[in-house]
Design a protein around this motif. Sequence first.
Motif, short mmCIF file in Angstrom:
data_model
loop_
_atom_site.label_atom_id
_atom_site.label_comp_id
_atom_site.label_asym_id
_atom_site.label_seq_id
_atom_site.Cartn_x
_atom_site.Cartn_y
_atom_site.Cartn_z
N ASP A 48 29.03 49.66 47.53
CA ASP A 48 28.83 48.70 46.44
C ASP A 48 30.08 48.38 45.64
O ASP A 48 30.00 47.83 44.54
CB ASP A 48 27.71 49.17 45.49
N GLU A 49 31.27 48.72 46.18
CA GLU A 49 32.51 48.38 45.47
C GLU A 49 32.75 46.88 45.55
O GLU A 49 32.46 46.24 46.56
CB GLU A 49 33.69 49.12 46.11
N ASP A 50 33.27 46.33 44.50
CA ASP A 50 33.61 44.91 44.47
C ASP A 50 34.76 44.68 45.44
O ASP A 50 35.84 45.23 45.26
CB ASP A 50 34.02 44.51 43.06
N PRO A 51 34.54 43.89 46.51
CA PRO A 51 35.59 43.67 47.50
C PRO A 51 36.88 43.09 46.91
O PRO A 51 37.97 43.43 47.37
CB PRO A 51 34.96 42.70 48.50
N GLN A 52 36.77 42.25 45.90
CA GLN A 52 37.98 41.68 45.29
C GLN A 52 38.78 42.74 44.55
O GLN A 52 40.01 42.75 44.58
CB GLN A 52 37.62 40.51 44.37
N ALA A 53 38.08 43.65 43.88
CA ALA A 53 38.77 44.75 43.19
C ALA A 53 39.42 45.68 44.22
O ALA A 53 40.54 46.15 44.02
CB ALA A 53 37.79 45.52 42.32
N ALA A 54 38.72 45.94 45.32
CA ALA A 54 39.28 46.79 46.37
C ALA A 54 40.50 46.13 47.00
O ALA A 54 41.50 46.80 47.29
CB ALA A 54 38.22 47.08 47.43
N LEU A 55 40.45 44.82 47.19
CA LEU A 55 41.59 44.09 47.75
C LEU A 55 42.80 44.18 46.81
O LEU A 55 43.93 44.39 47.26
CB LEU A 55 41.23 42.63 48.03
N ALA A 56 42.56 44.08 45.53
CA ALA A 56 43.65 44.20 44.56
C ALA A 56 44.27 45.60 44.63
O ALA A 56 45.49 45.75 44.62
CB ALA A 56 43.15 43.91 43.14
N GLY A 57 43.43 46.62 44.75
CA GLY A 57 43.93 47.99 44.90
C GLY A 57 44.70 48.17 46.19
O GLY A 57 45.73 48.84 46.23
N ALA A 58 44.21 47.54 47.26
CA ALA A 58 44.89 47.61 48.56
C ALA A 58 46.27 46.95 48.49
O ALA A 58 47.24 47.47 49.06
CB ALA A 58 44.04 46.95 49.64
N ARG A 59 46.35 45.85 47.78
CA ARG A 59 47.65 45.17 47.65
C ARG A 59 48.65 46.04 46.89
O ARG A 59 49.84 46.06 47.20
CB ARG A 59 47.47 43.82 46.97
N GLU A 60 48.17 46.76 45.87
CA GLU A 60 49.06 47.66 45.13
C GLU A 60 49.56 48.79 46.03
O GLU A 60 50.75 49.12 46.01
CB GLU A 60 48.32 48.25 43.92
N LEU A 61 48.66 49.38 46.80
CA LEU A 61 49.07 50.44 47.74
C LEU A 61 50.07 49.91 48.76
O LEU A 61 51.06 50.57 49.07
CB LEU A 61 47.85 51.00 48.48
N LEU A 62 49.79 48.73 49.28
CA LEU A 62 50.66 48.12 50.28
C LEU A 62 52.08 47.95 49.72
O LEU A 62 53.06 48.27 50.40
CB LEU A 62 50.09 46.77 50.70
N ALA A 63 52.17 47.47 48.50
CA ALA A 63 53.48 47.28 47.89
C ALA A 63 54.23 48.60 47.75
O ALA A 63 55.46 48.64 47.91
CB ALA A 63 53.32 46.61 46.52
N ARG A 64 53.51 49.70 47.51
CA ARG A 64 54.15 51.01 47.34
C ARG A 64 54.70 51.57 48.65
O ARG A 64 55.69 52.30 48.62
CB ARG A 64 53.17 52.01 46.75
N ILE A 65 54.05 51.27 49.78
CA ILE A 65 54.48 51.89 51.04
C ILE A 65 55.34 50.97 51.90
O ILE A 65 55.84 51.40 52.93
CB ILE A 65 53.27 52.39 51.85
N ASN A 66 55.53 49.73 51.49
CA ASN A 66 56.30 48.78 52.29
C ASN A 66 57.74 48.72 51.80
O ASN A 66 58.01 48.26 50.70
CB ASN A 66 55.66 47.39 52.23
N ASP A 67 58.66 49.19 52.65
CA ASP A 67 60.09 49.13 52.30
C ASP A 67 60.76 47.88 52.86
O ASP A 67 61.97 47.76 52.82
CB ASP A 67 60.82 50.39 52.77
N GLY A 68 59.95 46.96 53.39
CA GLY A 68 60.48 45.73 53.98
C GLY A 68 60.43 45.74 55.50
O GLY A 68 60.66 44.72 56.14
N SER A 69 60.11 46.90 56.08
CA SER A 69 60.04 47.03 57.54
C SER A 69 58.70 46.56 58.10
O SER A 69 58.54 46.42 59.31
CB SER A 69 60.26 48.49 57.96
N GLY A 70 57.73 46.37 57.22
CA GLY A 70 56.40 45.96 57.65
C GLY A 70 55.40 47.10 57.48
O GLY A 70 55.77 48.23 57.18
#
Length: 139
Positions: A39-61
């Motif tokens: 029952d998590e709001d998919p838009q809120a989860a997507l926002a959280g996923a984008r934050e995580l993605l930014a933390r682990i991406n050094d530009g290599s993909g």
Amino acid sequence: MIGIMVVSHEPLGTALIHCTRHIFGRLPPQLAALDVIPDEDPQAALAGARELLARINDGSGVVVLTDIYGATPSRIAQGLAAAHRVVVLAGANLPMLVKALNHRREPLESMVEALLASARAAIVEVPPVQPEGDDDAQR
């Protein structure tokens, strides 16, 4: 180095990442999990996923592994996909994650090819163990 994220139904992603600590003796860098709760709001989860993605991406993909294609975590992961930068693969499992961790210094496209090939070969039927001295096993 290519970042790796697991987006899955709770608690699979976190459990898979904890298994890598057991295998490698430490938690690998640039690795994250987003466990999608019921029952998590998919838009809120997507926002959280984008934050995580930014933390682990050094530009290599980044390679994003998700569990069930078409389910909510998969749709969230799909929202992260970006040509030549973020590749999403469904069917996440521990062999796939370990393979990804071992190939993360390759170009993104090569890594994805290796993951797809190994994923196709990773599911096998394990034969029963024959007891020692079983005459049928020796024939």
